[in-house]
Scaffold this motif. Structure first.
Motif, PDB file in Angstrom:
ATOM      1  N   GLN A  92       0.819  -1.218   0.000  1.00 25.43           N
ATOM      2  CA  GLN A  92       0.000   0.000   0.000  1.00 25.43           C
ATOM      3  C   GLN A  92       0.850   1.265   0.000  1.00 25.43           C
ATOM      4  N   TYR A  93       2.139   1.133   0.353  1.00 25.66           N
ATOM      5  CA  TYR A  93       2.978   2.335   0.434  1.00 25.66           C
ATOM      6  C   TYR A  93       3.425   2.755  -0.952  1.00 25.66           C
ATOM      7  N   ARG A  94       3.226   4.034  -1.254  1.00 27.41           N
ATOM      8  CA  ARG A  94       3.661   4.564  -2.541  1.00 27.41           C
ATOM      9  C   ARG A  94       5.090   5.094  -2.468  1.00 27.41           C
ATOM     10  N   TRP A  95       5.516   5.432  -1.268  1.00 24.67           N
ATOM     11  CA  TRP A  95       6.838   6.055  -1.088  1.00 24.67           C
ATOM     12  C   TRP A  95       7.230   5.926   0.369  1.00 24.67           C
ATOM     13  N   VAL A  96       8.477   5.557   0.602  1.00 31.71           N
ATOM     14  CA  VAL A  96       9.039   5.519   1.956  1.00 31.71           C
ATOM     15  C   VAL A  96      10.369   6.259   1.904  1.00 31.71           C
ATOM     16  N   PRO A 199      11.878   3.806  -6.312  1.00 29.06           N
ATOM     17  CA  PRO A 199      12.272   2.918  -5.218  1.00 29.06           C
ATOM     18  C   PRO A 199      13.687   2.372  -5.390  1.00 29.06           C
ATOM     19  N   GLY A 200      14.415   2.419  -4.286  1.00 28.55           N
ATOM     20  CA  GLY A 200      15.810   1.995  -4.293  1.00 28.55           C
ATOM     21  C   GLY A 200      16.782   3.140  -4.469  1.00 28.55           C
ATOM     22  N   ALA A 201      16.281   4.323  -4.797  1.00 29.48           N
ATOM     23  CA  ALA A 201      17.158   5.462  -5.059  1.00 29.48           C
ATOM     24  C   ALA A 201      17.790   5.992  -3.773  1.00 29.48           C
ATOM     25  N   ILE A 202      18.979   6.541  -3.928  1.00 27.24           N
ATOM     26  CA  ILE A 202      19.699   7.185  -2.837  1.00 27.24           C
ATOM     27  C   ILE A 202      20.091   8.575  -3.309  1.00 27.24           C
ATOM     28  N   TYR A 203      19.846   9.578  -2.463  1.00 24.78           N
ATOM     29  CA  TYR A 203      20.135  10.958  -2.835  1.00 24.78           C
ATOM     30  C   TYR A 203      20.937  11.646  -1.733  1.00 24.78           C
ATOM     31  N   ASN A 204      21.996  12.322  -2.129  1.00 28.41           N
ATOM     32  CA  ASN A 204      22.674  13.238  -1.205  1.00 28.41           C
ATOM     33  C   ASN A 204      21.897  14.539  -1.144  1.00 28.41           C
TER      34      ASN A 204
END
Length: 286
Positions: A92-96, A199-204
Motif C-alpha cells: 500500500q505504500y507509494r513512497w518511503v 524505489p531503491g534510489a539514494i540521494y545526497n
C-alpha cells in the motif's frame, strides 16, 4: 484516497515537509516522544501521536512513510518495534523516505563523494546509520528512498544567535570542509521525490558549496556587522566529544542526482544565500 504521511520522529526536517504537504490536502501524522510538542504539531496541521502509543492503525492507514528518527546501539527504533507491521503493508505504500547522513561516507580529507562512494564511516554514529540503512533496504518490496543529509540549518538553527551572544568560535582545522543544506531545500527535495518515486534510489542532500566552518561563522558576523569571532586552533579548542567528532571527517558532497533525477533547483545553493534569507526573515518576521 487521501494521501497520508506517517512521519516517525517528526522533527525539524519533517516539519518543513509537512508545511508543504498540509496545504495540498495531505493528512500528516507525526510521532513524538514529548507530550509538550503535541500542541505545536496540531497548530501546524499535523496529527500528533506519542511514540509510546500503539501505532499499528496508523501504519495500516498510511500511504507514505518518513523515517527521521535516528538509530541507537540497539538498532533502528522503528524497525525494532514495527518491522512486521510495516512488512505487512508494503504493497500500500507509494513512497518511503529514510533520512540518513553523509556521515556514512566517512573521512575523505576534503575530497569529493557521491552516492556511489563506498560507505566507510569513521564515527560510531555513522556506523549505526550504515546498519540502519541496510536494515530498511532488507525489507522486500518496500519503495524505499534514502536521503543522506549534510549539516542542516534554517530558521532557529543558524550561527546568528551564537555570534550575537559572543559564544561563536571559528575552529580552525586546516583543510576542513563541510557540506550543508537549508531545511527548506530538504523539504522541496523530499516533495520532488514523493512526486517522482524511484524505489531503491539514494540521494545526497546538500548545497553546491562545501566550505570551511570558520568561513560560515565569519560571514554571519559580517552580515550582522559584528566583530568576526576569534580563531581557535582545533587541537587546543575546548569542545564536547560530539562537536569534536564532526571534525573527524572532511569531505565535499556532490548533489548532482537531486538536480538531474528530481529536477530540483535549490532555493539556497550556498551558505551565503541561506544566511542572507535567514537574517531577512528575522528582520521582517516572515
Amino acid at each position: 484516497m487521501t494521501k497520508t504521511l506517517l512521519s516517525f520522529g517528526h522533527g525539524y526536517s519533517a516539519a518543513a515537509l509537512a508545511d508543504l504537504l498540509v496545504p495540498l490536502g495531505w493528512r500528516v501524522i507525526g510521532t513524538t516522544r514529548k507530550a509538550e510538542k503535541c500542541d505545536t504539531l496540531r497548530a501546524a496541521g499535523v496529527e500528533p501521536v506519542l511514540w509510546d502509543e500503539a501505532l499499528n492503525d496508523h501504519i495500516a492507514a498510511a500511504s507514505h512513510l518518513l523515517i527521521s528518527a535516528g538509530p541507537n546501539a540497539e538498532g533502528d527504533p522503528i524497525l525494532n518495534r514495527y518491522a512486521a507491521q510495516i512488512q505487512n503493508h508494503t504493497e500500500q505504500y507509494r513512497w518511503v523516505g529514510y533520512l540518513s547522513t553523509t556521515g556514512v561516507y566517512g573521512d575523505h580529507q576534503g575530497g569529493w563523494v557521491d552516492e556511489t562512494t563506498p560507505l566507510s564511516p569513521s564515527t560510531k554514529r555513522g556506523q549505526l546509520r550504515v546498519e540502519a540503512e541496510a536494515a530498511w533496504q532488507a525489507i522486500p518490496d518496500l519503495p524505499l528512498h534514502i536521503f543522506r543529509l549534510a549539516g542542516i540549518y534554517g530558521p532557529g538553527r543558524g550561527p546568528f544567535a551564537k555570534v550575537r551572544n559572543g559564544t561563536a568560535r571559528r575552529i580552525i582545522k586546516p583543510g576542513q570542509v563541510f557540506s550543508r543544506i537549508h531545511v527548506e531545500d530538504i523539504a522541496q527535495i523530499l516533495l520532488a521525490s514523493i512526486n517522482h518515486p524511484n524505489p531503491g534510489a539514494i540521494y545526497n542532500m546538500c548545497d553546491n558549496d562545501p566550505a570551511p566552518p570558520e568561513d560560515v561563522i565569519a560571514h554571519a558576523a559580517e552580515l550582522l556587522n559584528l566583530p568576526v569571532p576569534e580563531a581557535v586552533d582545533y587541537e587546543t579548542a575546548e569542545m564536547t566529544p560530539m562537536a569534536r567528532s564532526f571534525y573527524a571527517e572532511s569531505k565535499r558532497v556532490r548533489n548532482d542526482r537531486i538536480k538531474n533525477e528530481l529536477g530540483v533547483t535549490l532555493k539556497y545553493p550556498d551558505y551565503r544565500s541561506g544566511l542572507a534569507a535567514l537574517l531577512a526573515a528575522e528582520t521582517t518576521g516572515h
